[in-house]
Design a protein around this motif. Structure first.
Motif, mmCIF file in Angstrom:
data_model
loop_
_atom_site.group_PDB
_atom_site.id
_atom_site.type_symbol
_atom_site.label_atom_id
_atom_site.label_comp_id
_atom_site.label_asym_id
_atom_site.label_seq_id
_atom_site.Cartn_x
_atom_site.Cartn_y
_atom_site.Cartn_z
ATOM 1 N N PHE A 168 0.822 -1.198 0.000
ATOM 2 C CA PHE A 168 0.000 0.000 0.000
ATOM 3 C C PHE A 168 0.864 1.260 0.000
ATOM 4 O O PHE A 168 1.683 1.447 0.911
ATOM 5 C CB PHE A 168 -0.896 0.050 1.243
ATOM 6 N N PRO A 169 0.713 2.149 -0.981
ATOM 7 C CA PRO A 169 1.346 3.469 -0.872
ATOM 8 C C PRO A 169 0.802 4.180 0.367
ATOM 9 O O PRO A 169 -0.358 3.995 0.748
ATOM 10 C CB PRO A 169 0.910 4.180 -2.158
ATOM 11 N N ILE A 170 1.614 4.985 1.003
ATOM 12 C CA ILE A 170 1.204 5.599 2.266
ATOM 13 C C ILE A 170 -0.019 6.490 2.094
ATOM 14 O O ILE A 170 -0.825 6.626 3.022
ATOM 15 C CB ILE A 170 2.391 6.393 2.892
ATOM 16 N N GLU A 171 -0.195 7.082 0.912
ATOM 17 C CA GLU A 171 -1.374 7.925 0.686
ATOM 18 C C GLU A 171 -2.659 7.106 0.798
ATOM 19 O O GLU A 171 -3.676 7.606 1.286
ATOM 20 C CB GLU A 171 -1.302 8.585 -0.694
ATOM 21 N N VAL A 172 -2.621 5.858 0.371
ATOM 22 C CA VAL A 172 -3.783 4.982 0.473
ATOM 23 C C VAL A 172 -4.094 4.677 1.929
ATOM 24 O O VAL A 172 -5.253 4.677 2.361
ATOM 25 C CB VAL A 172 -3.532 3.676 -0.314
ATOM 26 N N VAL A 173 -3.049 4.439 2.714
ATOM 27 C CA VAL A 173 -3.235 4.136 4.136
ATOM 28 C C VAL A 173 -3.759 5.360 4.881
ATOM 29 O O VAL A 173 -4.641 5.252 5.742
ATOM 30 C CB VAL A 173 -1.908 3.645 4.748
ATOM 31 N N ARG A 174 -3.232 6.528 4.553
ATOM 32 C CA ARG A 174 -3.694 7.750 5.217
ATOM 33 C C ARG A 174 -5.175 7.996 4.956
ATOM 34 O O ARG A 174 -5.904 8.449 5.833
ATOM 35 C CB ARG A 174 -2.888 8.950 4.725
ATOM 36 N N ALA A 175 -5.626 7.694 3.742
ATOM 37 C CA ALA A 175 -7.009 7.975 3.366
ATOM 38 C C ALA A 175 -7.998 6.963 3.926
ATOM 39 O O ALA A 175 -9.199 7.245 4.004
ATOM 40 C CB ALA A 175 -7.124 8.013 1.844
ATOM 41 N N ALA A 176 -7.534 5.794 4.330
ATOM 42 C CA ALA A 176 -8.435 4.739 4.808
ATOM 43 C C ALA A 176 -8.943 5.044 6.212
ATOM 44 O O ALA A 176 -8.194 5.546 7.055
ATOM 45 C CB ALA A 176 -7.704 3.401 4.796
ATOM 46 N N PRO A 177 -10.220 4.741 6.509
ATOM 47 C CA PRO A 177 -10.738 4.945 7.870
ATOM 48 C C PRO A 177 -10.086 3.997 8.860
ATOM 49 O O PRO A 177 -9.710 2.885 8.502
ATOM 50 C CB PRO A 177 -12.238 4.649 7.715
ATOM 51 N N LYS A 178 -9.959 4.466 10.092
ATOM 52 C CA LYS A 178 -9.342 3.658 11.142
ATOM 53 C C LYS A 178 -10.195 3.749 12.398
ATOM 54 O O LYS A 178 -10.865 4.752 12.630
ATOM 55 C CB LYS A 178 -7.914 4.136 11.427
ATOM 56 N N SER A 179 -10.139 2.713 13.212
ATOM 57 C CA SER A 179 -10.932 2.693 14.438
ATOM 58 C C SER A 179 -10.382 3.699 15.445
ATOM 59 O O SER A 179 -9.193 4.036 15.425
ATOM 60 C CB SER A 179 -10.924 1.292 15.051
ATOM 61 N N ASP A 180 -11.256 4.184 16.316
ATOM 62 C CA ASP A 180 -10.839 5.118 17.354
ATOM 63 C C ASP A 180 -9.957 4.404 18.373
ATOM 64 O O ASP A 180 -10.106 3.214 18.625
ATOM 65 C CB ASP A 180 -12.061 5.706 18.068
ATOM 66 N N GLY A 181 -9.044 5.152 18.956
ATOM 67 C CA GLY A 181 -8.214 4.616 20.035
ATOM 68 C C GLY A 181 -7.106 3.720 19.538
ATOM 69 O O GLY A 181 -5.941 4.100 19.541
ATOM 70 N N TRP A 182 -7.467 2.507 19.091
ATOM 71 C CA TRP A 182 -6.455 1.534 18.691
ATOM 72 C C TRP A 182 -5.958 1.790 17.289
ATOM 73 O O TRP A 182 -4.958 1.230 16.866
ATOM 74 C CB TRP A 182 -7.041 0.131 18.819
ATOM 75 N N SER A 183 -6.664 2.627 16.512
ATOM 76 C CA SER A 183 -6.275 3.012 15.146
ATOM 77 C C SER A 183 -6.070 1.788 14.262
ATOM 78 O O SER A 183 -5.038 1.634 13.611
ATOM 79 C CB SER A 183 -5.008 3.876 15.172
ATOM 80 N N LYS A 184 -7.078 0.907 14.230
ATOM 81 C CA LYS A 184 -6.978 -0.303 13.413
ATOM 82 C C LYS A 184 -7.567 -0.047 12.038
ATOM 83 O O LYS A 184 -8.651 0.518 11.901
ATOM 84 C CB LYS A 184 -7.715 -1.461 14.088
ATOM 85 N N LEU A 185 -6.841 -0.460 11.022
ATOM 86 C CA LEU A 185 -7.264 -0.313 9.635
ATOM 87 C C LEU A 185 -7.739 -1.668 9.129
ATOM 88 O O LEU A 185 -7.035 -2.667 9.252
ATOM 89 C CB LEU A 185 -6.104 0.211 8.783
ATOM 90 N N MET A 186 -8.941 -1.692 8.549
ATOM 91 C CA MET A 186 -9.478 -2.917 7.978
ATOM 92 C C MET A 186 -9.235 -2.899 6.470
ATOM 93 O O MET A 186 -9.564 -1.918 5.788
ATOM 94 C CB MET A 186 -10.971 -3.039 8.269
ATOM 95 N N VAL A 187 -8.662 -3.982 5.958
ATOM 96 C CA VAL A 187 -8.322 -4.036 4.538
ATOM 97 C C VAL A 187 -9.561 -3.833 3.675
ATOM 98 O O VAL A 187 -9.499 -3.208 2.608
ATOM 99 C CB VAL A 187 -7.629 -5.372 4.208
ATOM 100 N N ARG A 188 -10.707 -4.315 4.128
ATOM 101 C CA ARG A 188 -11.930 -4.167 3.330
ATOM 102 C C ARG A 188 -12.336 -2.719 3.137
ATOM 103 O O ARG A 188 -13.122 -2.405 2.236
ATOM 104 C CB ARG A 188 -13.074 -4.936 3.995
ATOM 105 N N ASP A 189 -11.805 -1.820 3.988
ATOM 106 C CA ASP A 189 -12.144 -0.405 3.866
ATOM 107 C C ASP A 189 -11.267 0.330 2.862
ATOM 108 O O ASP A 189 -11.463 1.526 2.619
ATOM 109 C CB ASP A 189 -12.029 0.277 5.243
#
Length: 213
Positions: A168-189
């Motif tokens: 994943f380019p970092i721009e893609v990761v930055r744009a993806a939603p993440k959970s509050d607190g633990w900041s978890k990124l779901m690949v499906r998002d």
């Protein structure tokens, strides 16, 4: 605390019931020998026999898993994932090396010696087969490679498969939603996440064009 434990169920004994109230949950953990330290803004939970730094329910951690009742620390597998990614880069004829000192934000550096360019790569791994996502807070890198190790599940009944790699380019990761607190990124998002599977060419192209380094 309950949400965090649900996301990290692999650290709990097999069959542990997470559907009870938070009060009952704390009581059951205490009976199992876990230390539950409630504070004003977070709850620290420490597994029995673990005298190190507590696992905070409001912050990321390296999960542990149980096999045959014994706790196993997945840090070894996490380290192995970094070497797997490093090996894939080298096989793709992309010069790269591992940062053996703790560099916040990235674990590997890919280079193009002819152009004097580099790409900082953060490796995120999960040992469980079909792991849905990963925690990430530090975005100071150029790429995030998610490595699904696909080593089964905590009960030992999961299917073992070859590791999967998502570049994943970092721009893609930055744009993806993440959970509050633990900041978890779901690949499906991540929109059309499958297009990033084994995309080592993205790193190669970045090195050809980048002025970073």
């Amino acid at each position: 605390m309950k949400k965090w434990l649900q996301e990290n169920a692999e650290i709990l004994p097999t069959g542990f019931d997470l559907t009870v109230t938070s009060r009952q949950l704390r009581s059951r953990l205490s009976k199992l020998g876990w230390n539950v330290d409630e504070r004003e803004t977070e709850v620290h939970v420490t597994p029995p026999g673990d005298h190190g730094r507590p696992v905070a329910a409001s912050e990321p951690s390296t999960p542990t898993r149980r096999t045959g009742g014994a706790r196993l620390d997945t840090r070894l597998e996490s380290e192995g994932a970094e070497f797997l990614v490093l090996g894939r880069l080298l096989v793709e004829r992309i010069p790269a090396y591992k940062t053996y000192t703790n560099m916040p934000g990235y674990d590997l550096v890919a280079t193009n010696p002819e152009l004097n360019t580099s790409a900082r790569i953060q490796v995120k791994s999960r040992w469980r087969t079909n792991a849905p996502g990963f925690p990430i807070r530090n975005l100071d890198s150029d790429f995030v490679v998610f490595c699904r190790l696909n080593r089964g599940n905590k009960q030992g009944t999961g299917v073992l498969r070859e590791p999967e790699y998502y570049v994943f380019p970092i721009e893609v990761v930055r744009a993806a939603p993440k959970s509050d607190g633990w900041s978890k990124l779901m690949v499906r998002d991540i929109p059309d996440a499958g297009q990033y599977r084994d995309r080592w060419d993205l790193i190669r192209d970045f090195l050809r064009q980048s002025t970073h380094g």
